[in-house]
Design an enzyme around this catalytic site. Structure first.
Site, PDB file in Angstrom:
ATOM      1  N   ILE A 116       0.770  -1.272   0.193  1.00 27.94           N
ATOM      2  CA  ILE A 116       0.091   0.037   0.071  1.00 27.94           C
ATOM      3  C   ILE A 116       1.313   1.280   0.114  1.00 27.94           C
ATOM      4  CG2 ILE A 116      -0.615  -0.042   2.481  1.00 27.94           C
ATOM      5  CD1 ILE A 116      -3.248   1.104   1.971  1.00 27.94           C
TER       6      ILE A 116
ATOM      7  N   GLU B 200       5.074   9.667   0.496  1.00 24.88           N
ATOM      8  CA  GLU B 200       5.538  10.373  -0.209  1.00 24.88           C
ATOM      9  C   GLU B 200       6.871  11.058  -0.177  1.00 24.88           C
ATOM     10  OE1 GLU B 200       2.726  12.950  -2.794  1.00 24.88           O
ATOM     11  OE2 GLU B 200       1.288  11.347  -3.294  1.00 24.88           O
TER      12      GLU B 200
ATOM     13  N   GLU C  17      -4.499  -1.728  11.053  1.00 30.89           N
ATOM     14  CA  GLU C  17      -3.195  -1.982  10.586  1.00 30.89           C
ATOM     15  C   GLU C  17      -2.393  -1.499  12.026  1.00 30.89           C
ATOM     16  OE1 GLU C  17      -2.286   0.925   7.780  1.00 30.89           O
ATOM     17  OE2 GLU C  17       0.100   0.841   8.381  1.00 30.89           O
TER      18      GLU C  17
ATOM     19  N   HIS D 267      21.989  -7.515  28.897  1.00 32.44           N
ATOM     20  CA  HIS D 267      22.990  -8.309  27.813  1.00 32.44           C
ATOM     21  C   HIS D 267      24.626  -7.965  27.462  1.00 32.44           C
ATOM     22  CE1 HIS D 267      19.528 -10.944  26.682  1.00 32.44           C
ATOM     23  NE2 HIS D 267      20.445 -11.381  25.616  1.00 32.44           N
TER      24      HIS D 267
ATOM     25  N   ASN E  64       3.891   8.219  16.341  1.00 37.58           N
ATOM     26  CA  ASN E  64       3.390   7.957  17.542  1.00 37.58           C
ATOM     27  C   ASN E  64       2.998   9.828  18.384  1.00 37.58           C
ATOM     28  OD1 ASN E  64       3.428   5.680  18.044  1.00 37.58           O
ATOM     29  ND2 ASN E  64       4.821   4.964  19.592  1.00 37.58           N
ATOM     30  N   GLU E  65       3.132  10.478  17.858  1.00 37.52           N
ATOM     31  CA  GLU E  65       2.747  12.396  17.691  1.00 37.52           C
ATOM     32  C   GLU E  65       0.979  12.229  16.826  1.00 37.52           C
ATOM     33  OE1 GLU E  65       6.060  10.991  16.999  1.00 37.52           O
ATOM     34  OE2 GLU E  65       6.579  11.557  18.940  1.00 37.52           O
TER      35      GLU E  65
HETATM   36  C1  LIG Z   1      10.636   0.827   7.026  1.00 39.19           C
HETATM   37  C2  LIG Z   1       8.968   1.705   6.796  1.00 39.19           C
HETATM   38  C3  LIG Z   1       8.320   1.219   6.476  1.00 39.19           C
HETATM   39  C4  LIG Z   1       6.985   2.048   5.716  1.00 39.19           C
HETATM   40  N1  LIG Z   1       6.400   1.428   5.254  1.00 39.19           N
HETATM   41  C5  LIG Z   1       5.015   2.131   4.589  1.00 39.19           C
HETATM   42  C6  LIG Z   1       4.166   1.655   3.666  1.00 39.19           C
HETATM   43  O1  LIG Z   1       3.952   0.562   3.263  1.00 39.19           O
HETATM   44  N2  LIG Z   1       3.197   2.294   3.029  1.00 39.19           N
HETATM   45  C7  LIG Z   1       2.943   3.526   3.531  1.00 39.19           C
HETATM   46  O2  LIG Z   1       2.493   4.792   2.599  1.00 39.19           O
HETATM   47  N3  LIG Z   1       3.620   4.879   4.737  1.00 39.19           N
HETATM   48  C8  LIG Z   1       5.368   3.525   4.886  1.00 39.19           C
HETATM   49  N4  LIG Z   1       5.938   4.452   5.507  1.00 39.19           N
HETATM   50  C9  LIG Z   1       5.889   5.349   5.826  1.00 39.19           C
HETATM   51  C10 LIG Z   1       5.448   5.974   7.390  1.00 39.19           C
HETATM   52  O3  LIG Z   1       4.109   5.374   7.311  1.00 39.19           O
HETATM   53  C11 LIG Z   1       6.122   7.813   7.312  1.00 39.19           C
HETATM   54  O4  LIG Z   1       7.033   7.170   7.596  1.00 39.19           O
HETATM   55  C12 LIG Z   1       5.737   8.038   8.272  1.00 39.19           C
HETATM   56  O5  LIG Z   1       4.024   7.861   7.661  1.00 39.19           O
HETATM   57  C13 LIG Z   1       5.385   9.641   8.977  1.00 39.19           C
HETATM   58  O6  LIG Z   1       5.479  10.013   7.970  1.00 39.19           O
HETATM   59  P1  LIG Z   1       7.637  10.858   7.477  1.00 39.19           P
HETATM   60  O7  LIG Z   1       8.272  10.201   7.685  1.00 39.19           O
HETATM   61  O8  LIG Z   1       6.713  11.815   6.377  1.00 39.19           O
HETATM   62  O9  LIG Z   1       7.892  12.012   8.168  1.00 39.19           O
HETATM   63  P2  LIG Z   1       6.857  13.409   8.621  1.00 39.19           P
HETATM   64  O10 LIG Z   1       5.055  13.796   8.623  1.00 39.19           O
HETATM   65  O11 LIG Z   1       7.920  14.536   8.350  1.00 39.19           O
HETATM   66  O12 LIG Z   1       7.065  13.296  10.255  1.00 39.19           O
HETATM   67  C14 LIG Z   1       8.272  13.594  10.969  1.00 39.19           C
HETATM   68  C15 LIG Z   1       8.425  14.202  12.768  1.00 39.19           C
HETATM   69  O13 LIG Z   1       7.196  15.257  12.623  1.00 39.19           O
HETATM   70  C16 LIG Z   1       6.136  15.216  13.311  1.00 39.19           C
HETATM   71  N5  LIG Z   1       4.856  15.342  12.977  1.00 39.19           N
HETATM   72  C17 LIG Z   1       4.017  15.270  11.984  1.00 39.19           C
HETATM   73  N6  LIG Z   1       3.521  15.874  12.009  1.00 39.19           N
HETATM   74  C18 LIG Z   1       3.098  16.055  12.955  1.00 39.19           C
HETATM   75  C19 LIG Z   1       2.152  17.103  13.998  1.00 39.19           C
HETATM   76  N7  LIG Z   1       0.715  17.301  13.508  1.00 39.19           N
HETATM   77  N8  LIG Z   1       2.386  17.042  15.552  1.00 39.19           N
HETATM   78  C20 LIG Z   1       3.133  16.807  16.447  1.00 39.19           C
HETATM   79  N9  LIG Z   1       3.888  16.426  15.551  1.00 39.19           N
HETATM   80  C21 LIG Z   1       3.951  16.043  14.079  1.00 39.19           C
HETATM   81  C22 LIG Z   1       6.424  13.431  13.231  1.00 39.19           C
HETATM   82  O14 LIG Z   1       5.096  12.553  14.479  1.00 39.19           O
HETATM   83  C23 LIG Z   1       7.681  12.734  13.410  1.00 39.19           C
HETATM   84  O15 LIG Z   1       7.974  12.902  14.577  1.00 39.19           O
HETATM   85  C24 LIG Z   1       7.000   3.747   6.034  1.00 39.19           C
HETATM   86  C25 LIG Z   1       7.757   3.709   6.571  1.00 39.19           C
HETATM   87  C26 LIG Z   1       8.987   3.125   6.721  1.00 39.19           C
HETATM   88  C27 LIG Z   1      10.219   3.638   7.987  1.00 39.19           C
END
Ligand SMILES: Cc1cc2nc3c(=O)[nH]c(=O)nc-3n(C[C@H](O)[C@H](O)[C@H](O)COP(=O)(O)OP(=O)(O)OC[C@H]3O[C@@H](n4cnc5c(N)ncnc54)[C@H](O)[C@@H]3O)c2cc1C
Length: 379
Positions: A124, A128, A243, A339, A367-368
């Site tokens: 899924i 982006e 999920e 460990h 988690n935020e």
């Molecule tokens: C190993 C891995 C597997 C993944 N698999 C999938 C997948 O299968 N499909 C998919 O679509 N995505 C996938 N993801 C993506 C994942 O869901 C996103 O990385 C995640 O949702 C966070 O988005 P971002 O990385 O753009 O971080 P950002 O949205 O840029 O966030 C950066 C930081 O800002 C904080 N933040 C953002 N908005 C707020 C707010 N309003 N208030 C407070 N804090 C905030 C966040 O909590 C975080 O700490 C995967 C990611 C990883 C690392």
């Protein structure tokens, strides 16, 4: 630990056979898969053959129509063995349920049997390069042109990304409408203009393929729209509790497994002429973790029970995802400390579990974002 009451005897039998399957088919190969950056395709076919993929798919689409407890067992046992590369949970609990819930009869007939057999691996694609938490900001767009949508854009961090044959792509079908202009498209990875980027290098989950995906003028038949146009966001909200439950089940099973392995370790390891299990600090740490895990187990089983009767709501699922993944990371960190230096060596399961666990606080909604959901519900 307290006796679990959520499972019945047929679930226990399924668990035993799945454990045997993993012991024979996955455990001996996982170290190699970590080097390869992905598990083998053969594992998927064998899992399909033995009925371990998509347990909830109904019989008319090639499945067995079982309840979600079977998915839970698959998630838990994969975590128990530390097989973080095996992406069955993403396929069975997260991606395929969208086809079940929102696919037309034709789409279900066409794709579900192959998802059950392992012939098709799903993914899924929401995130982006420019946006993750704020999904309303996605730029990938799909413009209807006759019988097809023309899909353009890119996604990143997509689990099962290299392996996937069929991807649920979240795209804007009406960019002016914001969240109401978002739709879900079922896109075959063999389509012209669909490119997979590199397998991304991560700090953990080394055998899990995580990729960028690129779409350039990909023609997607308009019948491959899931549900109604513009309903994508609502569908995502409806499916996210499952999920998050899946992530939580994995989190607590992983923490329990590492905890048990740590008890065995401290009983063997000696310092100052004594087993380190005899130190009061060791016993206090183990006691705290045992109490926390007992409480977490009860909460997660309650959430699983609620999910079976479709009563697991968005806020409770957010609490579950937040707590279970924080507990997982904290417990594994304490276990690593017990460990000593060996805990930092990748040869020990606790070291790999430590690196694998970290992402659990990030994906499926950070988690935020879980705190935002819970906080909003309170005020
Ligand atoms: C190993 C891995 C597997 C993944 N698999 C999938 C997948 O299968 N499909 C998919 O679509 N995505 C996938 N993801 C993506 C994942 O869901 C996103 O990385 C995640 O949702 C966070 O988005 P971002 O990385 O753009 O971080 P950002 O949205 O840029 O966030 C950066 C930081 O800002 C904080 N933040 C953002 N908005 C707020 C707010 N309003 N208030 C407070 N804090 C905030 C966040 O909590 C975080 O700490 C995967 C990611 C990883 C690392």
């Amino acid at each position: 630990m307290l006796k679990r009451t959520v499972f019945e005897s047929e679930h226990d039998m399924f668990r035993d056979s799945f454990r045997k399957f993993l012991t024979e088919e996955a455990v001996p190969h996982h170290a190699q898969w970590e080097k390869d950056g992905q598990v083998s395709r053969e594992l998927w076919s064998k899992a399909g053959e033995f009925g371990y993929l998509c347990p909830t798919v109904p019989e008319e689409y090639g499945g067995v129509g079982a309840d979600f407890r079977y998915n839970a067992i698959v998630d838990e046992e994969i975590a128990n063995f530390g097989l973080s590369g095996v992406g069955f949970g993403l396929h069975s609990d997260i991606a395929v349920p969208y086809i079940m819930a929102y696919g037309s009869e034709e789409l279900k007939q066409k794709y579900l049997p192959k998802c059950v057999s392992g012939e098709l691996v799903t993914a899924i694609a929401m995130t982006e390069p420019g946006t993750g938490s704020d999904l309303q900001g996605i730029k990938t767009n799909a413009v209807l042109d006759g019988d097809h949508y023309i899909l353009n854009g890119s996604k990143t961090f997509i689990t099962n990304g290299q392996m996937a044959d069929l991807v649920i792509v979240v795209a804007k079908t009406n960019p002016e409408e914001g969240s109401k202009g978002t739709s879900l498209l079922l896109v075959e990875a063999s389509s012209d203009g669909f490119e997979k980027g590199q397998n991304l290098e991560k700090i953990g989950m080394k055998a899990q393929d995580t990729s960028e995906l690129f779409f350039q003028d990909v023609k997607v038949p308009k019948e491959n729209l899931l549900g109604a146009e513009g309903m994508g966001f609502i569908y995502l909200m409806q499916e996210l509790p499952q999920e998050r439950l899946s992530v939580g089940l994995n989190a607590i099973a992983s923490a329990e497994s590492i905890f048990e392995q740590t008890i065995a370790y401290v009983k063997e390891r000696k310092a100052f002429g004594r087993n380190i299990s005899s130190f009061q600090n060791t016993q206090f740490k183990l006691a705290e973790m045992s109490a926390t895990l007992t409480m977490a187990r009860i909460f997660i089983d309650k959430c699983l029970e609620l999910h079976l009767t479709k009563e697991l709501d968005v806020v409770t699922a957010a609490k579950l995802k937040l707590l279970s993944t924080e507990i997982q990371c904290d417990v594994i960190d304490e276990c690593l400390q017990l460990h000593g230096g060996y805990g930092y060596m990748l040869e020990y399961p606790v070291a790999r579990a430590y690196a694998d666990a970290r992402v659990q606080k990030i994906y499926a909604g950070t988690n935020e974002i879980m705190k935002l959901i819970i906080g909003r519900s309170l005020v």
